[in-house]
Structures are given as structure tokens and as C-alpha cells.
Design a protein around this motif. Structure first.
Motif, PDB file in Angstrom:
ATOM      1  N   ARG A 147       0.828  -1.206   0.000  1.00  0.00           N
ATOM      2  CA  ARG A 147       0.000   0.000   0.000  1.00  0.00           C
ATOM      3  C   ARG A 147       0.861   1.256   0.000  1.00  0.00           C
ATOM      4  O   ARG A 147       0.549   2.230  -0.694  1.00  0.00           O
ATOM      5  N   ALA A 148       1.936   1.252   0.773  1.00  0.00           N
ATOM      6  CA  ALA A 148       2.825   2.413   0.810  1.00  0.00           C
ATOM      7  C   ALA A 148       3.472   2.641  -0.550  1.00  0.00           C
ATOM      8  O   ALA A 148       3.613   3.787  -1.000  1.00  0.00           O
ATOM      9  N   PHE A 149       3.841   1.547  -1.221  1.00  0.00           N
ATOM     10  CA  PHE A 149       4.478   1.665  -2.538  1.00  0.00           C
ATOM     11  C   PHE A 149       3.538   2.297  -3.553  1.00  0.00           C
ATOM     12  O   PHE A 149       3.912   3.245  -4.266  1.00  0.00           O
ATOM     13  N   VAL A 150       2.308   1.785  -3.637  1.00  0.00           N
ATOM     14  CA  VAL A 150       1.366   2.298  -4.637  1.00  0.00           C
ATOM     15  C   VAL A 150       1.021   3.765  -4.354  1.00  0.00           C
ATOM     16  O   VAL A 150       0.938   4.588  -5.270  1.00  0.00           O
ATOM     17  N   ALA A 151       0.835   4.100  -3.083  1.00  0.00           N
ATOM     18  CA  ALA A 151       0.532   5.489  -2.722  1.00  0.00           C
ATOM     19  C   ALA A 151       1.698   6.412  -3.038  1.00  0.00           C
ATOM     20  O   ALA A 151       1.512   7.540  -3.512  1.00  0.00           O
ATOM     21  N   ASN A 198      -7.322   4.039  -7.054  1.00  0.00           N
ATOM     22  CA  ASN A 198      -6.337   3.022  -7.428  1.00  0.00           C
ATOM     23  C   ASN A 198      -5.219   2.932  -6.391  1.00  0.00           C
ATOM     24  O   ASN A 198      -4.761   1.843  -6.025  1.00  0.00           O
ATOM     25  N   ALA A 199      -4.792   4.096  -5.883  1.00  0.00           N
ATOM     26  CA  ALA A 199      -3.730   4.122  -4.864  1.00  0.00           C
ATOM     27  C   ALA A 199      -4.159   3.426  -3.585  1.00  0.00           C
ATOM     28  O   ALA A 199      -3.334   2.818  -2.890  1.00  0.00           O
ATOM     29  N   LEU A 200      -5.442   3.514  -3.262  1.00  0.00           N
ATOM     30  CA  LEU A 200      -5.942   2.958  -2.007  1.00  0.00           C
ATOM     31  C   LEU A 200      -6.345   1.488  -2.114  1.00  0.00           C
ATOM     32  O   LEU A 200      -6.477   0.809  -1.096  1.00  0.00           O
ATOM     33  N   ARG A 201      -6.531   0.990  -3.351  1.00  0.00           N
ATOM     34  CA  ARG A 201      -7.079  -0.358  -3.504  1.00  0.00           C
ATOM     35  C   ARG A 201      -6.201  -1.315  -4.308  1.00  0.00           C
ATOM     36  O   ARG A 201      -6.276  -2.533  -4.105  1.00  0.00           O
ATOM     37  N   ALA A 202      -5.397  -0.798  -5.222  1.00  0.00           N
ATOM     38  CA  ALA A 202      -4.705  -1.662  -6.177  1.00  0.00           C
ATOM     39  C   ALA A 202      -3.502  -2.369  -5.564  1.00  0.00           C
ATOM     40  O   ALA A 202      -2.873  -1.883  -4.618  1.00  0.00           O
ATOM     41  N   ASP A 203      -3.184  -3.514  -6.123  1.00  0.00           N
ATOM     42  CA  ASP A 203      -1.975  -4.253  -5.762  1.00  0.00           C
ATOM     43  C   ASP A 203      -0.844  -3.805  -6.680  1.00  0.00           C
ATOM     44  O   ASP A 203      -1.069  -3.545  -7.871  1.00  0.00           O
ATOM     45  N   THR A 208      -3.426  -2.113 -13.118  1.00  0.00           N
ATOM     46  CA  THR A 208      -3.655  -0.667 -13.007  1.00  0.00           C
ATOM     47  C   THR A 208      -2.461   0.075 -12.417  1.00  0.00           C
ATOM     48  O   THR A 208      -2.421   1.305 -12.445  1.00  0.00           O
ATOM     49  N   VAL A 209      -1.502  -0.659 -11.872  1.00  0.00           N
ATOM     50  CA  VAL A 209      -0.299  -0.033 -11.311  1.00  0.00           C
ATOM     51  C   VAL A 209       0.843  -0.037 -12.327  1.00  0.00           C
ATOM     52  O   VAL A 209       1.831   0.677 -12.173  1.00  0.00           O
ATOM     53  N   LYS A 210       0.693  -0.816 -13.380  1.00  0.00           N
ATOM     54  CA  LYS A 210       1.761  -0.940 -14.379  1.00  0.00           C
ATOM     55  C   LYS A 210       2.233   0.403 -14.934  1.00  0.00           C
ATOM     56  O   LYS A 210       3.439   0.619 -15.115  1.00  0.00           O
ATOM     57  N   PRO A 211       1.324   1.372 -15.211  1.00  0.00           N
ATOM     58  CA  PRO A 211       1.774   2.657 -15.766  1.00  0.00           C
ATOM     59  C   PRO A 211       2.635   3.488 -14.808  1.00  0.00           C
ATOM     60  O   PRO A 211       3.227   4.490 -15.237  1.00  0.00           O
ATOM     61  N   ILE A 212       2.695   3.113 -13.528  1.00  0.00           N
ATOM     62  CA  ILE A 212       3.494   3.889 -12.574  1.00  0.00           C
ATOM     63  C   ILE A 212       4.468   3.009 -11.782  1.00  0.00           C
ATOM     64  O   ILE A 212       5.116   3.491 -10.855  1.00  0.00           O
ATOM     65  N   LYS A 213       4.601   1.737 -12.155  1.00  0.00           N
ATOM     66  CA  LYS A 213       5.357   0.809 -11.322  1.00  0.00           C
ATOM     67  C   LYS A 213       6.856   1.071 -11.355  1.00  0.00           C
ATOM     68  O   LYS A 213       7.521   1.087 -10.323  1.00  0.00           O
TER      69      LYS A 213
END
Length: 239
Positions: A147-151, A198-203, A208-213
Motif C-alpha cells: 500500500r505504501a508503494f502504490v501510494a 487506485n492508490a488505495l485499492r490496487a496491488d 492498473t499499477v503498471k503505468p506507474i510501477k
């Protein structure tokens, strides 16, 4: 004559106060965004490549110090930003629908969501990761790290159009018209909500995280977001 002196004194005092708050905003903002880019562009890739003991030691001793500057930089940026807008609208009398107010509001929307992510998503989850590294808990920190990473990646994405809007408020010449103001702000708010959900729910391994991973991906996506924001300004905020 006395009235003129008082008016001049008030003008210079409020402008001086505004600049002082703006200087604090710049100083805190550089600290905050600098730490954000350090976490995403330097520390993250290093942690992915280093050995487990080095990562554990850094998580125990380095990360808490960096996060202190990170979250308090965010807090002072947020508070000074609010103060700037209050002074500009309430004391200096800048019109509410002027180009400066509208465009700076876009930057403020990005910045406010980023500040909330720091204090209510990234920091609480990183505390669990740090506690695990210190042996203070037996809880599996993997979901918290995710969660910290995606946020954090989302904040990096937001930072690029945010900084564009902050600069554009006074420095981007537009044939400004407020006729489609609500449409412009509505689109920006909708996009922010979509990315934030997406930041709060995605893995972090989800599609959906691929564009910012990756570092390259999040920079590219951020630049595209900033360019899209500019196109919206030209299409919806000009006569």
C-alpha cells in the motif's frame, strides 16, 4: 495623506507576509518533493538490488529519519499553501475566478491529496514495515509495503502535473476565460479521484499499477498527465 500612508503600509505588509509564507512553501516543498523522489528514484531501486541484511539495517535506521523529513515537509508545504491562498483571496483581494486562483487550485488539489497520502497512507503503513525490521511486531508487513508503494508512486505521478500547475498559475500566458471553468475543474477532480482510488485499492503487481510501477513509467505517466492538464487549460480556459 494619512490614509495614503496607511494604505501603502498595509499593501507592503501584506505583500511581505505573502512572500514570507511563499518562501516557507517553497522551502518545505523542496524538502518534501526531494524526499519523495529520493524514495522512488534512489532508495526503492537500491532496496531491490541490495542484500537482506543491508535492507533491514537501512529500514531500521535510515528510513525513519528520511520519513520524518518527508512527512513534516509535506505538512509545512500543505499549511503554508493554505495560508498563501487565504492571504491572496482574503487580504489581497484576488478575484475567485481569476486564472491564478483557478490554476493554483489545481495544484492545490493535487498537493492536498498527496499530503493526505503521506500522513494517512504512506506513514502508517511504513511504521509497520519499520516495526517488523526492528523486531517489534510479528505482523507480515507485505500488505503494508504494497500500500505504501502504490501510494508513493501515485504521489510521484501527481507531483509532475502539480508542479506544472503551480508554475503555470502566474507564468503561463492564456487568453483566459472562466466560461468552462466548472468543466475544467470537474475533469481534473474526476481524474484525481480515479488515480487515488487506485492508490488505495490496487496491488502493486496489478495491471492498473503498471503505468506507474517503474521509475521510467511513473515519470512518463506524470509528464503525460501534465501535458494533458495543459491541453485542458488551452481548450477549456481560453476564450
Amino acid at each position: 495623506m494619512f490614509g495614503g500612508i496607511m494604505e501603502f503600509t498595509l499593501f507592503t505588509t501584506t505583500n511581505g507576509l505573502y512572500y514570507l509564507v511563499k518562501y516557507i512553501h517553497f522551502l518545505a516543498g523542496v524538502t518534501w518533493i526531494g524526499m519523495l523522489y529520493y524514495f522512488n528514484f534512489v532508495q526503492g531501486p537500491f532496496f531491490n538490488e541490495t542484500d537482506a541484511d543491508t535492507k533491514k539495517n537501512a529500514t531500521q535506521k535510515l528510513v525513519p529519519r528520511a520519513l520524518w523529513w518527508f512527512r513534516w515537509g509535506a505538512m509545512f508545504t500543505f499549511l503554508s499553501g493554505i495560508a498563501m491562498i487565504v492571504i491572496a483571496l482574503g487580504v489581497q483581494g484576488i478575484p475567485h475566478n481569476s486564472q491564478w486562483v483557478v490554476v493554483i487550485l489545481v495544484g492545490a488539489l493535487f498537493g492536498t491529496v498527496m499530503w493526505a497520502n503521506v500522513w494517512f497512507v504512506i506513514w502508517p503503513n511504513q511504521k509497520v514495515v519499520i516495526a517488523k525490521a526492528k523486531g517489534e511486531t510479528t505482523v507480515d508487513p507485505a500488505p503494508n509495503a504494497n500500500r505504501a508503494f502504490v501510494a508513493s508512486r501515485t504521489n510521484t505521478l501527481f507531483s509532475i502535473p502539480m508542479l506544472f500547475a503551480m508554475g503555470a498559475a502566474r507564468n503561463l500566458p492564456l487568453n483566459y476565460s472562466p466560461e468552462k471553468l466548472r468543466v475544467f475543474l470537474g475533469i481534473i477532480v474526476l481524474l484525481i479521484i480515479i488515480f487515488e482510488v487506485n492508490a488505495l485499492r490496487a496491488d502493486q503487481n496489478g495491471p492498473t499499477v503498471k503505468p506507474i510501477k517503474t521509475v521510467k513509467a511513473v515519470i512518463t505517466s506524470g509528464v503525460i498527465f501534465a501535458l494533458f492538464t495543459y491541453v485542458l487549460m488551452e481548450v477549456l480556459l481560453t476564450a
